[in-house]
Design a protein around this motif. Structure first.
Motif, PDB file in Angstrom:
ATOM      1  N   ASN A 113      12.671  52.919  39.994  1.00  0.00           N
ATOM      2  CA  ASN A 113      14.083  53.329  40.005  1.00  0.00           C
ATOM      3  C   ASN A 113      14.250  54.661  40.727  1.00  0.00           C
ATOM      4  O   ASN A 113      15.142  55.449  40.413  1.00  0.00           O
ATOM      5  CB  ASN A 113      14.652  53.443  38.581  1.00  0.00           C
ATOM      6  N   ALA A 114      13.381  54.898  41.667  1.00  0.00           N
ATOM      7  CA  ALA A 114      13.350  56.134  42.456  1.00  0.00           C
ATOM      8  C   ALA A 114      12.408  55.861  43.621  1.00  0.00           C
ATOM      9  O   ALA A 114      11.768  54.809  43.659  1.00  0.00           O
ATOM     10  CB  ALA A 114      12.850  57.298  41.600  1.00  0.00           C
ATOM     11  N   PRO A 115      12.288  56.772  44.575  1.00  0.00           N
ATOM     12  CA  PRO A 115      11.278  56.581  45.613  1.00  0.00           C
ATOM     13  C   PRO A 115       9.910  56.336  44.986  1.00  0.00           C
ATOM     14  O   PRO A 115       9.521  57.001  44.022  1.00  0.00           O
ATOM     15  CB  PRO A 115      11.316  57.909  46.388  1.00  0.00           C
ATOM     16  N   LEU A 116       9.189  55.347  45.503  1.00  0.00           N
ATOM     17  CA  LEU A 116       7.916  54.939  44.920  1.00  0.00           C
ATOM     18  C   LEU A 116       6.895  56.065  44.997  1.00  0.00           C
ATOM     19  O   LEU A 116       6.532  56.524  46.075  1.00  0.00           O
ATOM     20  CB  LEU A 116       7.392  53.700  45.654  1.00  0.00           C
ATOM     21  N   THR A 117       6.435  56.506  43.844  1.00  0.00           N
ATOM     22  CA  THR A 117       5.366  57.502  43.752  1.00  0.00           C
ATOM     23  C   THR A 117       4.421  57.074  42.632  1.00  0.00           C
ATOM     24  O   THR A 117       4.774  56.252  41.786  1.00  0.00           O
ATOM     25  CB  THR A 117       5.913  58.909  43.445  1.00  0.00           C
ATOM     26  N   GLN A 149       6.575  61.318  50.750  1.00  0.00           N
ATOM     27  CA  GLN A 149       6.370  61.428  52.201  1.00  0.00           C
ATOM     28  C   GLN A 149       5.075  60.757  52.671  1.00  0.00           C
ATOM     29  O   GLN A 149       5.032  60.157  53.738  1.00  0.00           O
ATOM     30  CB  GLN A 149       6.354  62.894  52.640  1.00  0.00           C
ATOM     31  N   LYS A 150       4.018  60.850  51.857  1.00  0.00           N
ATOM     32  CA  LYS A 150       2.703  60.410  52.332  1.00  0.00           C
ATOM     33  C   LYS A 150       1.917  59.703  51.230  1.00  0.00           C
ATOM     34  O   LYS A 150       2.207  59.844  50.041  1.00  0.00           O
ATOM     35  CB  LYS A 150       1.890  61.611  52.850  1.00  0.00           C
ATOM     36  N   VAL A 151       0.912  58.963  51.691  1.00  0.00           N
ATOM     37  CA  VAL A 151      -0.072  58.346  50.796  1.00  0.00           C
ATOM     38  C   VAL A 151      -1.415  58.991  51.097  1.00  0.00           C
ATOM     39  O   VAL A 151      -1.808  59.135  52.265  1.00  0.00           O
ATOM     40  CB  VAL A 151      -0.155  56.820  51.027  1.00  0.00           C
ATOM     41  N   PRO A 172       4.944  63.173  36.726  1.00  0.00           N
ATOM     42  CA  PRO A 172       4.963  64.020  37.936  1.00  0.00           C
ATOM     43  C   PRO A 172       3.850  63.633  38.908  1.00  0.00           C
ATOM     44  O   PRO A 172       2.730  63.346  38.499  1.00  0.00           O
ATOM     45  CB  PRO A 172       4.770  65.427  37.368  1.00  0.00           C
ATOM     46  N   VAL A 173       4.175  63.641  40.183  1.00  0.00           N
ATOM     47  CA  VAL A 173       3.198  63.315  41.220  1.00  0.00           C
ATOM     48  C   VAL A 173       3.382  64.312  42.354  1.00  0.00           C
ATOM     49  O   VAL A 173       4.477  64.538  42.839  1.00  0.00           O
ATOM     50  CB  VAL A 173       3.376  61.881  41.761  1.00  0.00           C
ATOM     51  N   SER A 174       2.278  64.910  42.782  1.00  0.00           N
ATOM     52  CA  SER A 174       2.334  65.839  43.901  1.00  0.00           C
ATOM     53  C   SER A 174       1.133  65.590  44.812  1.00  0.00           C
ATOM     54  O   SER A 174       0.179  64.896  44.430  1.00  0.00           O
ATOM     55  CB  SER A 174       2.313  67.297  43.402  1.00  0.00           C
TER      56      SER A 174
END
Length: 247
Positions: free
Chosen positions: A97-101, A120-122, A240-242
């Motif tokens: 339900n948001a940009p896939l992270t 932005q990146k994988v 959270p994902v960074s």
């Protein structure tokens, strides 16, 4: 002795009273009948059972009632050949339900990699190592299933003569699609499927309107079929994902 021929002022003779009252009753009767008929019809309507919903409407109602707030889910994605040999396994947790992270581990017969998916990146590197992460565009996280657009995928299936199977929960929806059909939901995913001639797909949707499973049988003109299966469980708040750092 007969009664007097006249009555007190302001009163009517019995004949006059009867004539006037009978006339009123005569004029009011049709309205009374209509009113009573309306009451009877209302009572019949309120007591009649509601028309059962079609399978398509049940699915659309679930999608409409689903919470649109971002959330996370445990993911298990398996790609296998038509003979049942597993080609790839992905497990981890992703945000929807948001940009896939998210963060996953990908396993094939040749390698096992840790994967971090940001907007932005994988980022990928061999599991258990501490070297530099390889960077790819975010689109590299997409395969043959539009994971971050699953409600739109269900609507696509319904719009292509999708069948709704209501025998058990969660409800299953299925259809026969072409890669170009899926492009209308996610261009990258549709293009990833371009080598295929057709895709038979099934999607399971629970009572909360969440898609909990997707299966694709991917057919090719000159090579064996491939099956993709995505399972989502353990729904929780967003994680959270960074971007990772080497360590």
């Amino acid at each position: 002795m007969s009664p007097p021929s006249t009555l007190r002022p302001g009163t009517l003779s019995f004949r006059a009273w009867y004539s006037e009252d009978h006339s009123l009753i005569h004029h009011r009767t049709p309205a009374l009948i209509l009113a009573l008929s309306g009451l009877m019809l209302s009572a019949c309507a309120s007591g009649s059972p509601a028309r059962p919903k079609t399978g398509e409407q049940v699915v659309l109602d679930r999608l409409a009632a689903a919470d649109d707030a971002p959330y996370s889910a445990a993911i298990r994605a398996v790609t296998q050949s038509g003979t049942g040999r597993r080609l790839q396994l992905m497990v981890g947790r992703i945000n929807l339900n948001a940009p896939l992270t998210g963060r996953t581990t990908d396993k094939t017969e040749q390698y096992t990699e840790d994967v971090v998916i940001t907007r932005q990146k994988v980022y990928r590197r061999a599991s258990g190592t501490h070297g530099v992460w390889q960077e790819f565009p975010a689109a590299a996280a997409k395969g043959g299933i539009p994971t971050d657009r699953l409600p739109q995928y269900v609507r696509l299936i319904l719009g292509h003569s999708g069948s709704v199977h209501r025998g058990s929960e969660p409800v299953r929806v299925s259809a026969h699609l072409a890669p170009k059909d899926i492009e209308s939901v996610d261009r990258t995913v549709g293009r990833n499927l371009h080598p295929a001639s057709a895709i038979d797909t099934d999607v399971w949707i629970d009572k909360e309107g969440r898609i909990v499973r997707v299966r694709q049988d991917i057919h090719f003109a000159s090579q064996p079929d491939i099956q993709n299966t995505l399972t989502l469980t353990d729904f929780k708040s967003v994680v959270p994902v960074s971007a990772p750092v080497a360590r």
